[in-house]
Structure formats: structure tokens, C-alpha cells
Motif scaffolding. Structure first.
Motif, PDB file in Angstrom:
ATOM      1  N   THR A  49      -2.056   0.689   5.647  1.00  0.00           N
ATOM      2  CA  THR A  49      -2.516   2.078   5.773  1.00  0.00           C
ATOM      3  C   THR A  49      -2.936   2.578   4.403  1.00  0.00           C
ATOM      4  O   THR A  49      -2.293   2.271   3.398  1.00  0.00           O
ATOM      5  N   GLU A  50      -4.008   3.318   4.371  1.00  0.00           N
ATOM      6  CA  GLU A  50      -4.518   3.880   3.114  1.00  0.00           C
ATOM      7  C   GLU A  50      -3.613   5.016   2.633  1.00  0.00           C
ATOM      8  O   GLU A  50      -2.892   5.629   3.429  1.00  0.00           O
ATOM      9  N   ALA A  51      -3.699   5.325   1.352  1.00  0.00           N
ATOM     10  CA  ALA A  51      -2.961   6.449   0.790  1.00  0.00           C
ATOM     11  C   ALA A  51      -3.570   7.757   1.294  1.00  0.00           C
ATOM     12  O   ALA A  51      -4.785   7.854   1.483  1.00  0.00           O
ATOM     13  N   VAL A  52      -2.723   8.752   1.505  1.00  0.00           N
ATOM     14  CA  VAL A  52      -3.179  10.072   1.948  1.00  0.00           C
ATOM     15  C   VAL A  52      -3.162  10.992   0.730  1.00  0.00           C
ATOM     16  O   VAL A  52      -2.160  11.086   0.034  1.00  0.00           O
ATOM     17  N   MET A  53      -4.308  11.665   0.497  1.00  0.00           N
ATOM     18  CA  MET A  53      -4.425  12.545  -0.667  1.00  0.00           C
ATOM     19  C   MET A  53      -4.783  13.958  -0.212  1.00  0.00           C
ATOM     20  O   MET A  53      -5.443  14.136   0.805  1.00  0.00           O
ATOM     21  N   ASN A  54      -4.379  14.939  -1.005  1.00  0.00           N
ATOM     22  CA  ASN A  54      -4.758  16.316  -0.702  1.00  0.00           C
ATOM     23  C   ASN A  54      -6.073  16.644  -1.387  1.00  0.00           C
ATOM     24  O   ASN A  54      -6.696  15.780  -2.020  1.00  0.00           O
ATOM     25  N   ASP A  55      -6.514  17.896  -1.295  1.00  0.00           N
ATOM     26  CA  ASP A  55      -7.807  18.304  -1.869  1.00  0.00           C
ATOM     27  C   ASP A  55      -7.841  18.197  -3.389  1.00  0.00           C
ATOM     28  O   ASP A  55      -8.904  18.010  -3.978  1.00  0.00           O
ATOM     29  N   ALA A  56      -6.679  18.300  -4.032  1.00  0.00           N
ATOM     30  CA  ALA A  56      -6.615  18.217  -5.494  1.00  0.00           C
ATOM     31  C   ALA A  56      -6.608  16.771  -5.981  1.00  0.00           C
ATOM     32  O   ALA A  56      -6.622  16.522  -7.190  1.00  0.00           O
ATOM     33  N   GLY A  57      -6.570  15.818  -5.085  1.00  0.00           N
ATOM     34  CA  GLY A  57      -6.574  14.411  -5.468  1.00  0.00           C
ATOM     35  C   GLY A  57      -5.197  13.838  -5.722  1.00  0.00           C
ATOM     36  O   GLY A  57      -5.066  12.732  -6.236  1.00  0.00           O
ATOM     37  N   GLU A  58      -4.157  14.599  -5.363  1.00  0.00           N
ATOM     38  CA  GLU A  58      -2.788  14.111  -5.538  1.00  0.00           C
ATOM     39  C   GLU A  58      -2.380  13.294  -4.319  1.00  0.00           C
ATOM     40  O   GLU A  58      -2.722  13.627  -3.191  1.00  0.00           O
ATOM     41  N   VAL A  59      -1.626  12.249  -4.562  1.00  0.00           N
ATOM     42  CA  VAL A  59      -1.179  11.377  -3.479  1.00  0.00           C
ATOM     43  C   VAL A  59      -0.032  12.054  -2.736  1.00  0.00           C
ATOM     44  O   VAL A  59       0.998  12.379  -3.312  1.00  0.00           O
ATOM     45  N   ILE A  60      -0.234  12.254  -1.435  1.00  0.00           N
ATOM     46  CA  ILE A  60       0.809  12.837  -0.587  1.00  0.00           C
ATOM     47  C   ILE A  60       1.658  11.728   0.013  1.00  0.00           C
ATOM     48  O   ILE A  60       2.879  11.811   0.047  1.00  0.00           O
ATOM     49  N   LYS A  61       0.996  10.682   0.485  1.00  0.00           N
ATOM     50  CA  LYS A  61       1.690   9.545   1.084  1.00  0.00           C
ATOM     51  C   LYS A  61       1.105   8.264   0.495  1.00  0.00           C
ATOM     52  O   LYS A  61      -0.106   8.070   0.507  1.00  0.00           O
ATOM     53  N   GLU A  62       1.986   7.402  -0.013  1.00  0.00           N
ATOM     54  CA  GLU A  62       1.554   6.151  -0.630  1.00  0.00           C
ATOM     55  C   GLU A  62       0.939   5.217   0.413  1.00  0.00           C
ATOM     56  O   GLU A  62       1.263   5.294   1.590  1.00  0.00           O
ATOM     57  N   ALA A  63       0.088   4.324  -0.051  1.00  0.00           N
ATOM     58  CA  ALA A  63      -0.504   3.314   0.823  1.00  0.00           C
ATOM     59  C   ALA A  63       0.538   2.252   1.154  1.00  0.00           C
ATOM     60  O   ALA A  63       1.421   1.961   0.343  1.00  0.00           O
ATOM     61  N   SER A  64       0.432   1.681   2.330  1.00  0.00           N
ATOM     62  CA  SER A  64       1.282   0.548   2.723  1.00  0.00           C
ATOM     63  C   SER A  64       0.500  -0.727   2.446  1.00  0.00           C
ATOM     64  O   SER A  64      -0.532  -0.976   3.061  1.00  0.00           O
ATOM     65  N   VAL A  65       1.003  -1.521   1.494  1.00  0.00           N
ATOM     66  CA  VAL A  65       0.281  -2.707   1.052  1.00  0.00           C
ATOM     67  C   VAL A  65       1.179  -3.938   1.184  1.00  0.00           C
ATOM     68  O   VAL A  65       2.337  -3.912   0.776  1.00  0.00           O
ATOM     69  N   VAL A  66       0.624  -4.999   1.768  1.00  0.00           N
ATOM     70  CA  VAL A  66       1.318  -6.280   1.862  1.00  0.00           C
ATOM     71  C   VAL A  66       0.797  -7.160   0.734  1.00  0.00           C
ATOM     72  O   VAL A  66      -0.408  -7.385   0.616  1.00  0.00           O
ATOM     73  N   ASP A  67       1.705  -7.644  -0.111  1.00  0.00           N
ATOM     74  CA  ASP A  67       1.321  -8.453  -1.270  1.00  0.00           C
ATOM     75  C   ASP A  67       1.314  -9.929  -0.876  1.00  0.00           C
ATOM     76  O   ASP A  67       2.293 -10.651  -1.060  1.00  0.00           O
ATOM     77  N   LEU A  68       0.210 -10.379  -0.320  1.00  0.00           N
ATOM     78  CA  LEU A  68       0.089 -11.759   0.139  1.00  0.00           C
ATOM     79  C   LEU A  68       0.090 -12.754  -1.018  1.00  0.00           C
ATOM     80  O   LEU A  68       0.588 -13.863  -0.873  1.00  0.00           O
ATOM     81  N   GLY A  69      -0.473 -12.385  -2.148  1.00  0.00           N
ATOM     82  CA  GLY A  69      -0.544 -13.285  -3.295  1.00  0.00           C
ATOM     83  C   GLY A  69       0.820 -13.708  -3.791  1.00  0.00           C
ATOM     84  O   GLY A  69       1.060 -14.882  -4.083  1.00  0.00           O
ATOM     85  N   ALA A  70       1.739 -12.751  -3.883  1.00  0.00           N
ATOM     86  CA  ALA A  70       3.098 -13.079  -4.329  1.00  0.00           C
ATOM     87  C   ALA A  70       3.784 -13.994  -3.324  1.00  0.00           C
ATOM     88  O   ALA A  70       4.514 -14.920  -3.705  1.00  0.00           O
TER      89      ALA A  70
END
Length: 102
Positions: A49-70
């Protein structure tokens, strides 16, 4: 005795795993990248899931990322360590059989 041998084995196994991990991340994966068309496996990620940002460009909810390389690097390291440990144990068992026959 056997306890000291086992302790030495644990320490050597941990040190060997560290060396293999450094080899995979520092040598093997960078050499594999050109073969795979420039794909850097160490940096391979999948965004759920992508990160959710408000109008000011601040991150409200972090992105969910799976680190396949590690995960790929850890899997390759595990396979190498398991194979080497298998070969060591197999060699030790062969030596014990030869001692028992003599």
C-alpha cells in the motif's frame, strides 16, 4: 569434551554465517545484477500500500513495503551455510566410520 566442541561449533558457525552474508550482499548480488539486466536484488521491494499524505505533504500513514531483496539475500546465505555444514558433518561421519573400521 563434547560441550566445548559444541560451543566452538556454534561460534564458528555464527562467524561463518556472518562472512557468507557479507559475501552475498557485497560481492554475489552486485555481480549478479548485470546478468539480470541491471536489476539490483538487494534493493528489490514490493509496495503493498502506498503512503497516505495530507495536503501539506506530511505522511499520515506509512507505506507497507515488503523487502524482497533482504529475503533473497538471506535465503542464498542460508543455502550456502546449510550446504557447507552438511559437507562438514558428512566428512566427519566418514572419518568416524574409517576409525571404527580400523
Amino acid at each position: 569434551g563434547n560441550l566445548v566442541d559444541m560451543a566452538v561449533g556454534f561460534v564458528m558457525g555464527g562467524a561463518f554465517a556472518t562472512v557468507v552474508t557479507a559475501f552475498i550482499q557485497g560481492v554475489f548480488l552486485p555481480l549478479l545484477a548485470p546478468v539480470l539486466g541491471g536489476i539490483d536484488l538487494a534493493a528489490l521491494t514490493f509496495t503493498v500500500t502506498e503512503a497516505v499524505m495530507n495536503d501539506a505533504g506530511e505522511v499520515i500513514k506509512e507505506a507497507s513495503v515488503v523487502d524482497l531483496g533482504a529475503f533473497i539475500a538471506a535465503l542464498i546465505s542460508f543455502i550456502i551455510v546449510a550446504f557447507v555444514m552438511f559437507m562438514i558433518i558428512k566428512g566427519m561421519n566418514n572419518m568416524k566410520k574409517k576409525e571404527e573400521e580400523a
